[in-house]
Design a protein around this motif. Structure first.
Motif, short mmCIF file in Angstrom:
data_model
loop_
_atom_site.label_atom_id
_atom_site.label_comp_id
_atom_site.label_asym_id
_atom_site.label_seq_id
_atom_site.Cartn_x
_atom_site.Cartn_y
_atom_site.Cartn_z
N SER A 161 0.72 -1.04 -0.08
CA SER A 161 -0.19 -0.11 -0.08
C SER A 161 0.74 1.41 0.10
CB SER A 161 -0.90 -0.01 1.28
OG SER A 161 -0.11 -0.09 2.59
N CYS A 164 -1.67 6.02 1.80
CA CYS A 164 -3.15 5.32 1.85
C CYS A 164 -3.45 5.37 3.52
CB CYS A 164 -3.25 4.22 1.43
SG CYS A 164 -1.93 2.94 2.16
N LYS A 181 -5.55 1.62 2.61
CA LYS A 181 -6.08 1.28 1.32
C LYS A 181 -4.88 0.08 0.54
CE LYS A 181 -5.59 3.94 -2.18
NZ LYS A 181 -5.63 5.13 -3.08
#
Length: 185
Positions: A161, A164, A181
């Motif tokens: 990731s 995020c 995320k």
């Protein structure tokens, strides 16, 4: 008369209301910071941070800086996150905190129902050991009030990731949602 009393009570209660100041101090960039405790007259401050990427800071309810975290580049291509106390010193036990120097890769939140304890979440991209989302627990009651890391680099997932990581207070006013995320290469 009923509306006048209601208006009077609203004015009285709003005068004594004061916002919490946990987000009133921002530490960022190359030794930069701003104290927004007095929003009409913010004060520039300096810090020990020396980086251009991820950073997070947290203050107490009256606006006193508690800690801040920054992802910094060391010699070569090694990246790590450092956590500093209000005196701009690296917090005891804060070595090799996983983190990358993108832009939303570190966040600090209070630990619910544990005064003086804070989570610092960070994201790593280096596969396979330093990839994923991690947390580090800091107890500010240790080390004569200057803080110490009690848990470090606890892996929450193993997903890649970047840019995020975010946190938002839960509707119950106590807990927090940490949002991470993921992406697959």
């Amino acid at each position: 008369m009923k509306y006048a009393i209601t208006a009077f009570l609203i004015i009285c209660f709003s005068i004594s209301t004061k916002a919490q100041n946990q987000n009133s101090i921002w530490i960022f960039g190359d030794s930069a910071g701003i104290d927004f405790t007095n929003v009409t007259s913010p004060i520039p401050i300096s810090s020990a941070m020396d980086g251009r990427g991820s950073c997070a800071s947290i203050a107490d309810s009256v606006g006193n800086l508690i800690l801040y975290a920054a992802t910094l580049a060391s010699l070569g291509s090694d990246w790590s996150t450092r956590i500093f106390n209000s005196q701009d010193s690296v917090i005891h036990g804060c070595d090799s905190i996983t983190g990358m120097a993108w832009y939303n890769e570190v966040v600090a939140i209070p630990r619910p129902e544990h005064p003086n304890q804070y989570y610092v979440f960070s994201v790593g991209l280096d596969a396979p050991n330093n990839q994923g989302c991690f947390y580090t627990l800091v107890d500010m009651s240790l080390n004569a009030g200057l803080g110490a890391v009690t848990q470090q680099n606890i892996k929450m997932n193993n997903e890649r990731s970047a840019d995020c990581l975010n946190a938002i207070k839960h509707g119950n006013g106590r807990d927090w949602w940490v949002i991470n995320k993921f992406y697959k290469p």
